[in-house]
Scaffold this motif. Structure first.
Motif, PDB file in Angstrom:
ATOM      1  N   TYR A 106       0.831  -1.203   0.000  1.00 32.39           N
ATOM      2  CA  TYR A 106       0.000   0.000   0.000  1.00 32.39           C
ATOM      3  C   TYR A 106       0.869   1.258   0.000  1.00 32.39           C
ATOM      4  CZ  TYR A 106      -3.453  -3.389   1.665  1.00 32.39           C
ATOM      5  OH  TYR A 106      -4.270  -4.476   1.794  1.00 32.39           O
ATOM      6  N   LEU A 107       0.279   2.342  -0.471  1.00 34.00           N
ATOM      7  CA  LEU A 107       0.914   3.649  -0.349  1.00 34.00           C
ATOM      8  C   LEU A 107      -0.154   4.644   0.088  1.00 34.00           C
ATOM      9  CD1 LEU A 107       3.626   5.136  -0.731  1.00 34.00           C
ATOM     10  CD2 LEU A 107       2.776   5.868  -2.974  1.00 34.00           C
ATOM     11  N   GLN A 108      -0.079   5.048   1.342  1.00 33.70           N
ATOM     12  CA  GLN A 108      -0.973   6.071   1.865  1.00 33.70           C
ATOM     13  C   GLN A 108      -0.352   7.420   1.565  1.00 33.70           C
ATOM     14  OE1 GLN A 108      -4.068   5.839   3.495  1.00 33.70           O
ATOM     15  NE2 GLN A 108      -4.045   8.062   3.247  1.00 33.70           N
ATOM     16  N   MET A 109      -1.085   8.242   0.845  1.00 33.31           N
ATOM     17  CA  MET A 109      -0.570   9.536   0.421  1.00 33.31           C
ATOM     18  C   MET A 109      -1.424  10.648   1.025  1.00 33.31           C
ATOM     19  SD  MET A 109       0.310   8.751  -3.567  1.00 33.31           S
ATOM     20  CE  MET A 109      -1.409   8.705  -4.036  1.00 33.31           C
ATOM     21  N   ASN A 110      -0.828  11.453   1.886  1.00 32.34           N
ATOM     22  CA  ASN A 110      -1.508  12.563   2.529  1.00 32.34           C
ATOM     23  C   ASN A 110      -0.892  13.882   2.085  1.00 32.34           C
ATOM     24  OD1 ASN A 110      -3.038  10.672   4.028  1.00 32.34           O
ATOM     25  ND2 ASN A 110      -1.513  10.631   5.660  1.00 32.34           N
ATOM     26  N   SER A 111      -1.597  14.958   2.336  1.00 31.13           N
ATOM     27  CA  SER A 111      -1.106  16.307   1.993  1.00 31.13           C
ATOM     28  C   SER A 111      -0.595  16.353   0.559  1.00 31.13           C
ATOM     29  CB  SER A 111      -0.002  16.717   2.975  1.00 31.13           C
ATOM     30  OG  SER A 111      -0.469  16.701   4.299  1.00 31.13           O
ATOM     31  N   LEU A 112      -1.387  15.836  -0.338  1.00 26.29           N
ATOM     32  CA  LEU A 112      -0.967  15.741  -1.735  1.00 26.29           C
ATOM     33  C   LEU A 112      -0.760  17.114  -2.359  1.00 26.29           C
ATOM     34  CD1 LEU A 112      -3.171  12.723  -2.765  1.00 26.29           C
ATOM     35  CD2 LEU A 112      -0.696  12.868  -3.096  1.00 26.29           C
ATOM     36  N   LYS A 113       0.215  17.165  -3.258  1.00 29.50           N
ATOM     37  CA  LYS A 113       0.580  18.395  -3.955  1.00 29.50           C
ATOM     38  C   LYS A 113       0.427  18.186  -5.462  1.00 29.50           C
ATOM     39  CE  LYS A 113       4.151  19.342  -0.475  1.00 29.50           C
ATOM     40  NZ  LYS A 113       5.604  19.589  -0.255  1.00 29.50           N
ATOM     41  N   PRO A 114       0.241  19.260  -6.219  1.00 31.74           N
ATOM     42  CA  PRO A 114       0.144  19.101  -7.680  1.00 31.74           C
ATOM     43  C   PRO A 114       1.353  18.384  -8.276  1.00 31.74           C
ATOM     44  CG  PRO A 114      -0.622  21.268  -7.053  1.00 31.74           C
ATOM     45  CD  PRO A 114      -0.067  20.631  -5.801  1.00 31.74           C
ATOM     46  N   GLU A 115       2.521  18.562  -7.697  1.00 31.88           N
ATOM     47  CA  GLU A 115       3.717  17.897  -8.219  1.00 31.88           C
ATOM     48  C   GLU A 115       3.738  16.396  -7.949  1.00 31.88           C
ATOM     49  OE1 GLU A 115       3.590  20.607  -6.238  1.00 31.88           O
ATOM     50  OE2 GLU A 115       5.248  20.635  -4.788  1.00 31.88           O
ATOM     51  N   ASP A 116       2.766  15.884  -7.197  1.00 29.62           N
ATOM     52  CA  ASP A 116       2.639  14.445  -7.009  1.00 29.62           C
ATOM     53  C   ASP A 116       1.875  13.793  -8.167  1.00 29.62           C
ATOM     54  OD1 ASP A 116       2.054  15.094  -3.530  1.00 29.62           O
ATOM     55  OD2 ASP A 116       3.906  14.352  -4.442  1.00 29.62           O
ATOM     56  N   THR A 117       1.344  14.604  -9.064  1.00 30.97           N
ATOM     57  CA  THR A 117       0.606  14.071 -10.201  1.00 30.97           C
ATOM     58  C   THR A 117       1.504  13.190 -11.062  1.00 30.97           C
ATOM     59  OG1 THR A 117      -0.942  15.932 -10.276  1.00 30.97           O
ATOM     60  CG2 THR A 117      -0.598  14.708 -12.335  1.00 30.97           C
ATOM     61  N   ALA A 118       1.067  11.958 -11.290  1.00 32.01           N
ATOM     62  CA  ALA A 118       1.869  10.985 -12.031  1.00 32.01           C
ATOM     63  C   ALA A 118       1.078   9.684 -12.133  1.00 32.01           C
ATOM     64  CB  ALA A 118       3.199  10.726 -11.327  1.00 32.01           C
ATOM     65  N   VAL A 119       1.607   8.777 -12.930  1.00 32.21           N
ATOM     66  CA  VAL A 119       1.135   7.388 -12.898  1.00 32.21           C
ATOM     67  C   VAL A 119       2.016   6.653 -11.897  1.00 32.21           C
ATOM     68  CG1 VAL A 119       0.729   5.279 -14.189  1.00 32.21           C
ATOM     69  CG2 VAL A 119       0.398   7.496 -15.300  1.00 32.21           C
ATOM     70  N   TYR A 120       1.380   5.964 -10.975  1.00 35.16           N
ATOM     71  CA  TYR A 120       2.093   5.262  -9.909  1.00 35.16           C
ATOM     72  C   TYR A 120       2.109   3.755 -10.203  1.00 35.16           C
ATOM     73  CZ  TYR A 120       2.349   9.461  -7.067  1.00 35.16           C
ATOM     74  OH  TYR A 120       2.661  10.720  -6.597  1.00 35.16           O
ATOM     75  N   PHE A 121       3.280   3.175 -10.044  1.00 33.57           N
ATOM     76  CA  PHE A 121       3.498   1.755 -10.287  1.00 33.57           C
ATOM     77  C   PHE A 121       4.129   1.102  -9.056  1.00 33.57           C
ATOM     78  CE2 PHE A 121       3.092   2.036 -14.933  1.00 33.57           C
ATOM     79  CZ  PHE A 121       3.419   3.358 -15.183  1.00 33.57           C
ATOM     80  N   CYS A 122       3.893  -0.181  -8.898  1.00 32.84           N
ATOM     81  CA  CYS A 122       4.659  -0.919  -7.903  1.00 32.84           C
ATOM     82  C   CYS A 122       5.514  -1.956  -8.631  1.00 32.84           C
ATOM     83  CB  CYS A 122       3.758  -1.589  -6.870  1.00 32.84           C
ATOM     84  SG  CYS A 122       2.882  -3.030  -7.465  1.00 32.84           S
ATOM     85  N   ASN A 123       6.535  -2.391  -7.966  1.00 31.75           N
ATOM     86  CA  ASN A 123       7.407  -3.442  -8.483  1.00 31.75           C
ATOM     87  C   ASN A 123       8.277  -3.906  -7.333  1.00 31.75           C
ATOM     88  OD1 ASN A 123       8.929  -5.133 -10.260  1.00 31.75           O
ATOM     89  ND2 ASN A 123       8.536  -3.695 -11.913  1.00 31.75           N
TER      90      ASN A 123
END
Length: 114
Positions: free
Chosen positions: A79-96
């Motif tokens: 899991y990835l809990q993401m708080n206090s998100l910012k516009p610069e966090d915009t992306a496609v997120y992948f796991c590996n």
């Protein structure tokens, strides 16, 4: 064959939160060193956070204090809990898993509006 299925992305306003999930198959998940990556338009894929089997966690500086990586070995899920998100966090997120990488999944889009 190793496969990853990411989910949980979406559109959120700056300051909001999202929780991403990644379910793995075809691997001994509990012993794997897992990680979340992201790729913004026009940029290279970057490591965001990682978690060992112990578990020991590591974060890139830009997300420290805002993101939390965790794992549930009974569900083969990271899991990835993401708080206090910012516009610069915009992306496609992948796991590996950490090196050697397996085949990449489709990722999940995270869009943070200002």
């Amino acid at each position: 064959q190793v496969q990853f299925v990411e989910s949980g992305g979406g559109l959120v306003q700056a300051g909001g939160s999202l929780r991403l999930s990644c379910t793995a198959s075809g691997m001994a998940f509990s012993i794997e060193y897992m990680a979340w990556f992201r790729q913004a338009p026009g940029k290279q894929r970057e490591l965001v956070a990682s978690i060992t089997s112990l578990p020991i966690t590591h974060y890139t500086d830009s997300v420290k204090g805002r993101f939390t990586i965790s794992r549930d070995n009974t569900k083969n899920t990271v899991y990835l809990q993401m708080n206090s998100l910012k516009p610069e966090d915009t992306a496609v997120y992948f796991c590996n898993r950490q090196l050697p990488y397996a085949a990449w999944g489709q990722g999940t889009q995270v869009t943070v509006s200002s």
